[in-house]
Design a protein around this motif. Structure first.
Motif, short mmCIF file in Angstrom:
data_model
loop_
_atom_site.label_atom_id
_atom_site.label_comp_id
_atom_site.label_asym_id
_atom_site.label_seq_id
_atom_site.Cartn_x
_atom_site.Cartn_y
_atom_site.Cartn_z
N ASP A 34 -2.10 0.16 -5.51
CA ASP A 34 -1.76 1.57 -5.64
C ASP A 34 -1.14 2.06 -4.33
N PHE A 35 -0.85 3.36 -4.27
CA PHE A 35 -0.24 3.96 -3.10
C PHE A 35 -1.09 3.78 -1.85
N MET A 36 -2.38 4.02 -1.95
CA MET A 36 -3.25 3.92 -0.77
C MET A 36 -3.31 2.50 -0.23
N ALA A 37 -3.27 1.52 -1.10
CA ALA A 37 -3.26 0.12 -0.64
C ALA A 37 -1.95 -0.19 0.08
N ALA A 38 -0.84 0.34 -0.41
CA ALA A 38 0.45 0.12 0.25
C ALA A 38 0.46 0.77 1.63
N ILE A 39 -0.05 1.98 1.72
CA ILE A 39 -0.10 2.68 3.01
C ILE A 39 -1.07 1.98 3.96
N SER A 40 -2.15 1.46 3.45
CA SER A 40 -3.10 0.71 4.27
C SER A 40 -2.42 -0.51 4.88
N PHE A 41 -1.63 -1.22 4.09
CA PHE A 41 -0.87 -2.37 4.59
C PHE A 41 0.04 -1.94 5.73
N ILE A 42 0.77 -0.87 5.55
CA ILE A 42 1.68 -0.37 6.59
C ILE A 42 0.90 -0.06 7.86
N ASN A 43 -0.21 0.64 7.71
CA ASN A 43 -1.01 1.01 8.89
C ASN A 43 -1.60 -0.21 9.59
N LYS A 44 -2.07 -1.18 8.82
CA LYS A 44 -2.64 -2.40 9.42
C LYS A 44 -1.57 -3.21 10.16
N ALA A 45 -0.36 -3.21 9.64
CA ALA A 45 0.72 -3.97 10.26
C ALA A 45 1.29 -3.28 11.50
N ALA A 46 1.14 -1.98 11.59
CA ALA A 46 1.81 -1.20 12.63
C ALA A 46 1.47 -1.66 14.05
N GLY A 47 0.23 -1.95 14.33
CA GLY A 47 -0.17 -2.37 15.68
C GLY A 47 0.51 -3.66 16.11
N SER A 48 0.48 -4.65 15.23
CA SER A 48 1.12 -5.94 15.56
C SER A 48 2.63 -5.78 15.70
N ALA A 85 7.90 -11.72 9.86
CA ALA A 85 7.63 -12.00 8.45
C ALA A 85 6.29 -12.71 8.30
N ARG A 86 5.98 -13.63 9.19
CA ARG A 86 4.69 -14.34 9.14
C ARG A 86 3.53 -13.38 9.41
N VAL A 87 3.71 -12.48 10.36
CA VAL A 87 2.68 -11.48 10.65
C VAL A 87 2.45 -10.62 9.40
N LEU A 88 3.51 -10.17 8.77
CA LEU A 88 3.39 -9.33 7.58
C LEU A 88 2.71 -10.07 6.44
N GLU A 89 2.97 -11.35 6.31
CA GLU A 89 2.29 -12.17 5.29
C GLU A 89 0.78 -12.21 5.54
N ARG A 90 0.40 -12.39 6.81
CA ARG A 90 -1.03 -12.45 7.14
C ARG A 90 -1.70 -11.10 6.87
#
Length: 95
Positions: A34-48, A85-90
């Motif tokens: 859902d939307f919240m899961a997509a936003i969570s992914f974005i937020n988790k990836a942002a630091g790296s 791309a590898r970071v985003l996959e993880r």
């Protein structure tokens, strides 16, 4: 830093499921529950992403995050794009 050849991109994409070449970039659409899961992914990836100082072009529509990676300074795909791309996959796998 030099951009990859088409053959190098193809080889790099062998280890990146569902990524493809689109012009001078590599692209993928990630789908989440859902939307919240997509936003969570974005937020988790942002630091790296910020640590790498190599920021993707991405858009979010509801449960989908579309990503386009290219090193604009050299006009093509480089090691930085493949590493990101590898970071985003993880991050996606852990989400």
């Amino acid at each position: 830093m030099t951009s990859y050849t088409d053959a190098q991109i193809e080889e790099a994409l062998d280890g990146l499921p569902a990524w493809s070449q689109e012009g001078e970039a590599i692209v993928k659409s990630f789908e989440f529950a859902d939307f919240m899961a997509a936003i969570s992914f974005i937020n988790k990836a942002a630091g790296s992403i910020d640590e790498m100082d190599h920021h993707p072009e991405w858009t979010n529509v509801y449960n989908r995050v579309d990503i386009r990676l290219s090193s604009h300074d050299v006009g093509g795909v480089t090691d930085r794009d493949v590493q990101l791309a590898r970071v985003l996959e993880r991050v996606a796998a852990a989400s």
